[in-house]
Scaffold this motif. Structure first.
Motif, PDB file in Angstrom:
ATOM      1  N   THR A   1       0.844  -1.190   0.000  1.00 56.90           N
ATOM      2  CA  THR A   1       0.000   0.000   0.000  1.00 56.90           C
ATOM      3  C   THR A   1       0.885   1.249   0.000  1.00 56.90           C
ATOM      4  OG1 THR A   1      -0.113  -0.219   2.391  1.00 56.90           O
ATOM      5  CG2 THR A   1      -2.006  -1.024   1.155  1.00 56.90           C
ATOM      6  N   ALA A   2       2.188   1.049  -0.265  1.00 56.76           N
ATOM      7  CA  ALA A   2       3.126   2.177  -0.225  1.00 56.76           C
ATOM      8  C   ALA A   2       2.745   3.318  -1.166  1.00 56.76           C
ATOM      9  CB  ALA A   2       4.539   1.689  -0.514  1.00 56.76           C
ATOM     10  N   PRO A   3       2.259   3.030  -2.402  1.00 53.06           N
ATOM     11  CA  PRO A   3       1.907   4.158  -3.279  1.00 53.06           C
ATOM     12  C   PRO A   3       0.894   5.105  -2.643  1.00 53.06           C
ATOM     13  CG  PRO A   3       2.018   2.164  -4.564  1.00 53.06           C
ATOM     14  CD  PRO A   3       2.169   1.749  -3.126  1.00 53.06           C
ATOM     15  N   LEU A   4      -0.035   4.572  -1.855  1.00 47.52           N
ATOM     16  CA  LEU A   4      -1.000   5.441  -1.173  1.00 47.52           C
ATOM     17  C   LEU A   4      -0.297   6.341  -0.172  1.00 47.52           C
ATOM     18  CD1 LEU A   4      -3.891   2.913  -0.520  1.00 47.52           C
ATOM     19  CD2 LEU A   4      -3.907   4.847  -2.081  1.00 47.52           C
ATOM     20  N   ALA A   5       0.656   5.737   0.569  1.00 43.39           N
ATOM     21  CA  ALA A   5       1.391   6.519   1.564  1.00 43.39           C
ATOM     22  C   ALA A   5       2.231   7.588   0.865  1.00 43.39           C
ATOM     23  CB  ALA A   5       2.274   5.593   2.393  1.00 43.39           C
ATOM     24  N   ILE A   6       2.876   7.195  -0.249  1.00 37.74           N
ATOM     25  CA  ILE A   6       3.697   8.156  -0.992  1.00 37.74           C
ATOM     26  C   ILE A   6       2.846   9.343  -1.414  1.00 37.74           C
ATOM     27  CG2 ILE A   6       5.018   8.521  -3.114  1.00 37.74           C
ATOM     28  CD1 ILE A   6       5.870   5.554  -2.874  1.00 37.74           C
ATOM     29  N   ALA A   7       1.626   9.069  -1.862  1.00 39.17           N
ATOM     30  CA  ALA A   7       0.732  10.143  -2.283  1.00 39.17           C
ATOM     31  C   ALA A   7       0.481  11.116  -1.136  1.00 39.17           C
ATOM     32  CB  ALA A   7      -0.590   9.561  -2.788  1.00 39.17           C
ATOM     33  N   SER A   8       0.241  10.582   0.052  1.00 39.44           N
ATOM     34  CA  SER A   8      -0.055  11.517   1.147  1.00 39.44           C
ATOM     35  C   SER A   8       1.196  12.260   1.603  1.00 39.44           C
ATOM     36  CB  SER A   8      -0.756  10.812   2.304  1.00 39.44           C
ATOM     37  OG  SER A   8      -0.131   9.602   2.581  1.00 39.44           O
ATOM     38  N   TYR A   9       2.361  11.598   1.582  1.00 34.88           N
ATOM     39  CA  TYR A   9       3.596  12.325   1.938  1.00 34.88           C
ATOM     40  C   TYR A   9       3.842  13.458   0.940  1.00 34.88           C
ATOM     41  CZ  TYR A   9       4.554   8.179   4.758  1.00 34.88           C
ATOM     42  OH  TYR A   9       4.450   7.152   5.641  1.00 34.88           O
ATOM     43  N   ALA A  10       3.638  13.166  -0.345  1.00 32.70           N
ATOM     44  CA  ALA A  10       3.850  14.201  -1.361  1.00 32.70           C
ATOM     45  C   ALA A  10       2.889  15.360  -1.118  1.00 32.70           C
ATOM     46  CB  ALA A  10       3.659  13.613  -2.759  1.00 32.70           C
ATOM     47  N   GLY A  11       1.679  15.035  -0.689  1.00 33.03           N
ATOM     48  CA  GLY A  11       0.699  16.072  -0.389  1.00 33.03           C
ATOM     49  C   GLY A  11       1.173  16.970   0.743  1.00 33.03           C
ATOM     50  N   VAL A  12       1.718  16.360   1.786  1.00 33.67           N
ATOM     51  CA  VAL A  12       2.233  17.128   2.930  1.00 33.67           C
ATOM     52  C   VAL A  12       3.372  18.033   2.472  1.00 33.67           C
ATOM     53  CG1 VAL A  12       3.464  16.949   5.117  1.00 33.67           C
ATOM     54  CG2 VAL A  12       1.552  15.409   4.628  1.00 33.67           C
ATOM     55  N   LEU A  13       4.287  17.454   1.672  1.00 32.26           N
ATOM     56  CA  LEU A  13       5.437  18.220   1.189  1.00 32.26           C
ATOM     57  C   LEU A  13       4.981  19.434   0.380  1.00 32.26           C
ATOM     58  CD1 LEU A  13       8.570  18.004   1.150  1.00 32.26           C
ATOM     59  CD2 LEU A  13       8.321  17.057  -1.148  1.00 32.26           C
ATOM     60  N   CYS A  14       4.024  19.215  -0.546  1.00 32.32           N
ATOM     61  CA  CYS A  14       3.512  20.301  -1.380  1.00 32.32           C
ATOM     62  C   CYS A  14       2.880  21.387  -0.512  1.00 32.32           C
ATOM     63  CB  CYS A  14       2.466  19.788  -2.367  1.00 32.32           C
ATOM     64  SG  CYS A  14       3.203  18.942  -3.755  1.00 32.32           S
ATOM     65  N   SER A  15       2.146  20.975   0.519  1.00 30.55           N
ATOM     66  CA  SER A  15       1.486  21.961   1.381  1.00 30.55           C
ATOM     67  C   SER A  15       2.521  22.813   2.106  1.00 30.55           C
ATOM     68  CB  SER A  15       0.593  21.266   2.409  1.00 30.55           C
ATOM     69  OG  SER A  15      -0.216  20.322   1.784  1.00 30.55           O
ATOM     70  N   VAL A  16       3.575  22.174   2.600  1.00 32.14           N
ATOM     71  CA  VAL A  16       4.615  22.925   3.313  1.00 32.14           C
ATOM     72  C   VAL A  16       5.254  23.950   2.378  1.00 32.14           C
ATOM     73  CG1 VAL A  16       6.868  22.742   4.410  1.00 32.14           C
ATOM     74  CG2 VAL A  16       5.080  21.090   4.954  1.00 32.14           C
ATOM     75  N   ILE A  17       5.607  23.488   1.172  1.00 32.42           N
ATOM     76  CA  ILE A  17       6.219  24.398   0.187  1.00 32.42           C
ATOM     77  C   ILE A  17       5.263  25.551  -0.122  1.00 32.42           C
ATOM     78  CG2 ILE A  17       7.061  24.596  -2.173  1.00 32.42           C
ATOM     79  CD1 ILE A  17       8.024  21.698  -1.937  1.00 32.42           C
ATOM     80  N   ALA A  18       3.969  25.232  -0.257  1.00 33.28           N
ATOM     81  CA  ALA A  18       2.976  26.251  -0.582  1.00 33.28           C
ATOM     82  C   ALA A  18       2.918  27.327   0.496  1.00 33.28           C
ATOM     83  CB  ALA A  18       1.607  25.596  -0.761  1.00 33.28           C
ATOM     84  N   VAL A  19       2.955  26.912   1.770  1.00 35.19           N
ATOM     85  CA  VAL A  19       2.898  27.878   2.868  1.00 35.19           C
ATOM     86  C   VAL A  19       4.126  28.796   2.834  1.00 35.19           C
ATOM     87  CG1 VAL A  19       3.016  28.129   5.372  1.00 35.19           C
ATOM     88  CG2 VAL A  19       1.458  26.456   4.353  1.00 35.19           C
TER      89      VAL A  19
END
Ligand code: UDP
Ligand code: MG
Length: 317
Positions: free
Chosen positions: A232-250
């Motif tokens: 189920t790693a691809p699902l986890a990767i998706a959420s980590y990428a989401g967190v990373l994008c949000s941090v960069i956005a802020v």
């Protein structure tokens, strides 16, 4: 008496089957001479072939063989994994061998496999190819990549070059049968159930007749099946990428705000805005797609349809 079953999935194998049966008969005779308490059965599964495979089954089963023949024929093509499952389910042996009809899994290896499984306390003797000779380099490259990735992200070990040729004890067969999922990536399933496995290596052998049913695209789809089925790693990767994008956005937001307040140039920067929108849009689609893959697999499992449907079998005759 000890019964050994050979389970053979067949899809358009009318040309190879006769050769295969002759070779299996030779090997079975040899083994029974050495140990008269052995007996054999051959379980043939016709996976919705469009050629004369089924009539070859019927011809073979009226001939005299050192093994009993049982066969079943699917109502359509359900795929090799389903055929293997059906064959294992139909088998009655104390030991069960799964092998291809095309002689790429040489029956002559059976005595050695049987000796190992009975004398050395293994539940499973499996085979793998020792090299990828004769394969297009591009395919080898992607195959290696696939194994590297899946072994990183999955807890189940997926062995590179593992073939579906193996000899198993009844205990292991029952464990495999207990995994009745529809998404059947057998390399993963055989590994997931555990048990002590001995690996034999041999060089890849060309099939005796007919053609391989795999092409690059079907292998690619099969690899996705493997990843989705055992990680189920691809699902986890998706959420980590989401967190990373949000941090960069802020961080960006703060920078832009400060710049606008200090210098007031809020208009410039159309190219960078477009790049960010396109990149994030792409990432969102990709991750939605990944979620979709898992959702689709879940949907298929939840429907609980049978893995295969039998059209005819030797039990009707
Ligand atoms: N096979 C099957 N159903 C399918 C495709 C293949 O039962 O939809 C059987 C085929 O008849 C053969 C085995 O699976 O006995 C392996 O297939 P193939 O030789 O085409 O694969 P390869 O050895 O090239 O991996
Ligand atoms: Mg083959």
């Amino acid at each position: 008496m000890t019964l050994i079953s050979a389970v053979v999935p067949c899809f358009n194998e009318e040309e190879s089957l006769g050769l295969f049966a002759d070779e299996l008969a030779r090997v079975a005779n040899g083994m029974m001479e050495a140990d008269p308490s052995l007996s054999f059965e051959l379980v043939l599964v016709d996976d919705g072939s469009s050629d004369g495979t089924l009539s070859v089954f019927k011809q073979l089963s009226v001939q005299q063989w050192p093994f009993t023949i049982r066969w079943l024929s699917f109502s359509r093509n359900f795929g090799k994994e389903a055929a293997l499952y059906a064959g294992l389910k139909a088998s009655r042996g104390d030991y069960v061998a799964t092998m291809d009809a095309d002689m790429q899994d040489p029956p002559s290896l059976l005595p050695k496999m049987y000796a190992i499984i009975t004398e050395e306390d293994f539940d499973n003797v499996a085979t793998k190819r020792s090299d990828r000779k004769g394969e297009p380099p591009i395919r080898s490259f992607f195959a290696r990549m696939f194994y590297r990735i899946i072994n990183k992200i999955s807890d189940t070990e997926i062995v590179d070059g593992a073939r579906d040729y193996r000899l198993m004890t009844r205990k292991m067969v029952n464990a495999v049968l207990a995994l009745s999922e529809r998404n059947r990536f057998s390399k993963g399933i055989f590994s997931w159930v555990g048990f002590r496995t001995k690996w034999l290596e041999y060089e890849n052998i060309e099939r005796v007749a007919g053609e391989s049913k795999w092409n690059f695209f079907s292998l690619f789809l099969y690899s996705i099946e493997g990843i989705v089925g055992f990680s189920t790693a691809p699902l986890a990767i998706a959420s980590y990428a989401g967190v990373l994008c949000s941090v960069i956005a802020v961080v960006f937001l703060v920078i832009i705000l400060i710049r606008a307040l200090l210098f007031g140039d809020a208009v410039a920067g159309w190219p960078s805005t477009m790049s960010v929108i396109l990149l994030l849009g792409g990432l969102q689609m990709l991750f939605l797609g990944i979620i979709g893959q898992y959702l689709a697999k879940t949907y298929i499992e939840v429907k609980g349809r049978p893995l295969f449907i039998i059209g005819q079998s030797s039990d009707d005759e």
